[in-house]
Design a protein around this motif. Structure first.
Motif, PDB file in Angstrom:
ATOM      1  N   ILE A 116       0.843  -1.198   0.000  1.00 44.96           N
ATOM      2  CA  ILE A 116       0.000   0.000   0.000  1.00 44.96           C
ATOM      3  C   ILE A 116       0.877   1.247   0.000  1.00 44.96           C
ATOM      4  CG2 ILE A 116      -1.573   1.421   1.391  1.00 44.96           C
ATOM      5  CD1 ILE A 116      -2.996  -1.080   2.247  1.00 44.96           C
ATOM      6  N   ILE A 117       0.579   2.151  -0.949  1.00 45.15           N
ATOM      7  CA  ILE A 117       1.114   3.517  -0.922  1.00 45.15           C
ATOM      8  C   ILE A 117      -0.056   4.408  -0.541  1.00 45.15           C
ATOM      9  CG2 ILE A 117       2.190   5.378  -2.230  1.00 45.15           C
ATOM     10  CD1 ILE A 117       3.226   3.258  -4.203  1.00 45.15           C
ATOM     11  N   ASN A 118      -0.020   4.935   0.660  1.00 46.69           N
ATOM     12  CA  ASN A 118      -1.124   5.737   1.174  1.00 46.69           C
ATOM     13  C   ASN A 118      -0.661   7.188   1.298  1.00 46.69           C
ATOM     14  OD1 ASN A 118      -3.791   6.040   2.475  1.00 46.69           O
ATOM     15  ND2 ASN A 118      -2.576   6.537   4.296  1.00 46.69           N
ATOM     16  N   CYS A 119      -1.268   8.084   0.540  1.00 48.20           N
ATOM     17  CA  CYS A 119      -0.886   9.499   0.538  1.00 48.20           C
ATOM     18  C   CYS A 119      -2.057  10.328   1.058  1.00 48.20           C
ATOM     19  CB  CYS A 119      -0.469   9.924  -0.856  1.00 48.20           C
ATOM     20  SG  CYS A 119       1.000   9.048  -1.458  1.00 48.20           S
ATOM     21  N   PRO A 120      -2.171  10.445   2.373  1.00 37.76           N
ATOM     22  CA  PRO A 120      -3.390  11.029   2.960  1.00 37.76           C
ATOM     23  C   PRO A 120      -3.607  12.491   2.624  1.00 37.76           C
ATOM     24  CG  PRO A 120      -1.724  10.648   4.657  1.00 37.76           C
ATOM     25  CD  PRO A 120      -1.232   9.981   3.423  1.00 37.76           C
ATOM     26  N   ALA A 121      -2.542  13.269   2.460  1.00 36.60           N
ATOM     27  CA  ALA A 121      -2.735  14.683   2.141  1.00 36.60           C
ATOM     28  C   ALA A 121      -3.304  14.863   0.737  1.00 36.60           C
ATOM     29  CB  ALA A 121      -1.424  15.450   2.286  1.00 36.60           C
ATOM     30  N   HIS A 122      -3.009  13.914  -0.146  1.00 35.26           N
ATOM     31  CA  HIS A 122      -3.580  13.924  -1.498  1.00 35.26           C
ATOM     32  C   HIS A 122      -4.911  13.159  -1.560  1.00 35.26           C
ATOM     33  CE1 HIS A 122      -0.286  15.810  -3.668  1.00 35.26           C
ATOM     34  NE2 HIS A 122       0.591  14.988  -3.129  1.00 35.26           N
ATOM     35  N   LYS A 123      -5.232  12.460  -0.484  1.00 38.24           N
ATOM     36  CA  LYS A 123      -6.430  11.615  -0.421  1.00 38.24           C
ATOM     37  C   LYS A 123      -6.416  10.546  -1.519  1.00 38.24           C
ATOM     38  CE  LYS A 123      -9.209  15.185   1.816  1.00 38.24           C
ATOM     39  NZ  LYS A 123     -10.430  16.011   1.783  1.00 38.24           N
ATOM     40  N   GLU A 124      -5.247   9.934  -1.698  1.00 36.78           N
ATOM     41  CA  GLU A 124      -5.087   8.875  -2.688  1.00 36.78           C
ATOM     42  C   GLU A 124      -4.399   7.676  -2.047  1.00 36.78           C
ATOM     43  OE1 GLU A 124      -4.268  10.488  -6.993  1.00 36.78           O
ATOM     44  OE2 GLU A 124      -3.286  11.818  -5.550  1.00 36.78           O
ATOM     45  N   ARG A 125      -4.874   6.494  -2.383  1.00 39.79           N
ATOM     46  CA  ARG A 125      -4.295   5.269  -1.834  1.00 39.79           C
ATOM     47  C   ARG A 125      -4.214   4.219  -2.930  1.00 39.79           C
ATOM     48  NH1 ARG A 125      -7.196   2.708   3.256  1.00 39.79           N
ATOM     49  NH2 ARG A 125      -6.527   4.744   4.059  1.00 39.79           N
ATOM     50  N   TRP A 126      -3.010   3.754  -3.176  1.00 33.85           N
ATOM     51  CA  TRP A 126      -2.795   2.661  -4.124  1.00 33.85           C
ATOM     52  C   TRP A 126      -2.588   1.373  -3.355  1.00 33.85           C
ATOM     53  CZ3 TRP A 126      -1.017   7.561  -4.729  1.00 33.85           C
ATOM     54  CH2 TRP A 126      -1.257   8.203  -5.953  1.00 33.85           C
ATOM     55  N   ILE A 127      -3.288   0.326  -3.771  1.00 36.26           N
ATOM     56  CA  ILE A 127      -3.084  -0.973  -3.149  1.00 36.26           C
ATOM     57  C   ILE A 127      -2.780  -1.995  -4.230  1.00 36.26           C
ATOM     58  CG2 ILE A 127      -5.591  -1.378  -3.038  1.00 36.26           C
ATOM     59  CD1 ILE A 127      -4.911  -3.204  -0.542  1.00 36.26           C
ATOM     60  N   GLY A 128      -1.676  -2.697  -4.047  1.00 38.75           N
ATOM     61  CA  GLY A 128      -1.271  -3.752  -4.964  1.00 38.75           C
ATOM     62  C   GLY A 128      -1.293  -5.095  -4.260  1.00 38.75           C
ATOM     63  N   ILE A 129      -1.898  -6.067  -4.889  1.00 38.05           N
ATOM     64  CA  ILE A 129      -1.974  -7.432  -4.361  1.00 38.05           C
ATOM     65  C   ILE A 129      -1.392  -8.362  -5.405  1.00 38.05           C
ATOM     66  CG2 ILE A 129      -3.525  -9.262  -3.560  1.00 38.05           C
ATOM     67  CD1 ILE A 129      -5.503  -7.005  -2.777  1.00 38.05           C
ATOM     68  N   LYS A 130      -0.536  -9.249  -4.994  1.00 33.35           N
ATOM     69  CA  LYS A 130       0.151 -10.140  -5.928  1.00 33.35           C
ATOM     70  C   LYS A 130      -0.841 -10.831  -6.869  1.00 33.35           C
ATOM     71  CE  LYS A 130       3.539 -13.877  -6.104  1.00 33.35           C
ATOM     72  NZ  LYS A 130       4.322 -14.853  -5.310  1.00 33.35           N
ATOM     73  N   ASN A 131      -0.530 -10.783  -8.163  1.00 30.26           N
ATOM     74  CA  ASN A 131      -1.336 -11.410  -9.228  1.00 30.26           C
ATOM     75  C   ASN A 131      -2.691 -10.750  -9.431  1.00 30.26           C
ATOM     76  OD1 ASN A 131       0.723 -13.332  -9.688  1.00 30.26           O
ATOM     77  ND2 ASN A 131      -0.100 -14.644  -8.067  1.00 30.26           N
ATOM     78  N   GLU A 132      -2.841  -9.514  -8.947  1.00 31.75           N
ATOM     79  CA  GLU A 132      -4.079  -8.770  -9.182  1.00 31.75           C
ATOM     80  C   GLU A 132      -3.769  -7.373  -9.702  1.00 31.75           C
ATOM     81  OE1 GLU A 132      -7.021  -8.764  -6.159  1.00 31.75           O
ATOM     82  OE2 GLU A 132      -6.583 -10.806  -5.513  1.00 31.75           O
ATOM     83  N   LYS A 133      -4.775  -6.725 -10.278  1.00 30.26           N
ATOM     84  CA  LYS A 133      -4.606  -5.370 -10.780  1.00 30.26           C
ATOM     85  C   LYS A 133      -4.538  -4.372  -9.629  1.00 30.26           C
ATOM     86  CE  LYS A 133      -4.972  -3.719 -14.369  1.00 30.26           C
ATOM     87  NZ  LYS A 133      -3.912  -3.177 -15.282  1.00 30.26           N
ATOM     88  N   THR A 134      -3.617  -3.450  -9.732  1.00 35.26           N
ATOM     89  CA  THR A 134      -3.495  -2.388  -8.739  1.00 35.26           C
ATOM     90  C   THR A 134      -4.685  -1.439  -8.828  1.00 35.26           C
ATOM     91  OG1 THR A 134      -1.087  -2.489  -8.697  1.00 35.26           O
ATOM     92  CG2 THR A 134      -2.083  -0.396  -8.066  1.00 35.26           C
ATOM     93  N   LYS A 135      -5.123  -0.966  -7.674  1.00 38.65           N
ATOM     94  CA  LYS A 135      -6.222  -0.006  -7.624  1.00 38.65           C
ATOM     95  C   LYS A 135      -5.790   1.241  -6.863  1.00 38.65           C
ATOM     96  CE  LYS A 135      -9.914  -3.478  -7.804  1.00 38.65           C
ATOM     97  NZ  LYS A 135     -11.082  -4.046  -7.115  1.00 38.65           N
TER      98      LYS A 135
END
Length: 257
Positions: A116-135
């Protein structure tokens, strides 16, 4: 996604929620700053954020290991290890810049399965799970289609490169890429995953700086390796190249080496 991975990803998101609350509670406020032995700054926000996450992990998964930036490693021989960077980009955080973030990853048998890359000041969170598409914020993202350095937007975190090969490679990338920018902390990896930029180069990173990035970049279709093109691991040398495509990545590796 199997049931166990789903459970872990929900828990990882809850950790990111807690990290958001704590880090934003101190953001752009007067806060005590200490200087660590490596001359990097640390604040109350760094320490408190990591402590909250550690306490939550210990309570929910007492058998899991924890590897963080501010405190001693715990049970790192465990099958599952949580890797935490409570505030990536502490200098940006201190200055009130929004590009800082909270990095959270889960390793199974020493290999990353959730990041997880969580950027709270930008209100954006990327979550990557092995063998799945990043959201990002629940929406699938994809790296750009750029496959040549001359067409690429290159980001790097600064001018601190100590190793001559990386320093020379960074200069060549600045000269040969279409655009470049200095700075960005973990936010630049989210931008790469979302197809907004194409290359990120860094060096002298520690495990907590890079482990959460792997699943995010790979799940978005990008490539992430060390400067030699080797997979990122607990034993990596601290160099990091992330790019939007395999053909672009090969060109970067060749340029640097």
């Amino acid at each position: 996604m199997n049931s166990k991975t789903d459970e872990f990803s929900k828990f990882a998101n809850s950790l990111a929620d807690d990290a958001s609350k704590t880090s934003m509670n101190y953001f752009r406020k007067k806060i005590e700053i200490e200087i660590k032995d490596d001359e990097s700054p640390v604040t109350l926000a760094d320490k408190e954020t990591e402590q909250i996450l550690r306490d939550k992990i210990r309570k929910e998964y007492p058998e899991h290991g924890i590897l963080g930036e501010e405190y001693e490693n715990e049970k790192i021989d465990s099958e599952f290890i949580w890797v935490i960077d409570p505030i990536d980009g502490t200098r940006s955080y201190i200055a009130g810049h929004k590009d800082f973030g909270n990095l959270i990853s889960l390793l199974q048998n020493k290999k990353p399965i959730i990041g997880i890359i969580n950027c709270p000041a930008h209100k954006e969170r990327w979550i990557g799970i092995k063998n799945e598409k990043t959201k990002c914020n629940g929406i699938e993202v994809q790296t750009s289609t750029i496959n040549k350095i001359k067409d690429a937007y290159f980001f790097t975190s600064g001018l601190y490169f100590e190793e001559p090969k990386i320093r020379h490679g960074a200069e060549l990338l600045k000269q040969q890429s279409r655009y470049y920018r200095l700075g960005g902390d973990c936010y630049m990896y989210g931008m790469l995953a979302s197809g907004l930029i194409d290359i990120v180069l860094e060096d002298t990173l520690k495990i907590h700086d890079y482990m959460a990035l792997v699943n995010v970049i790979e799940g978005a279709g990008g490539i992430i390796t060390d400067k030699f093109g080797e997979n990122i691991s607990l034993e990596s040398d601290g160099s990091l190249i992330a790019s939007s495509s395999s053909s672009l990545h090969r060109e970067i590796i060749k340029l640097i080496n």
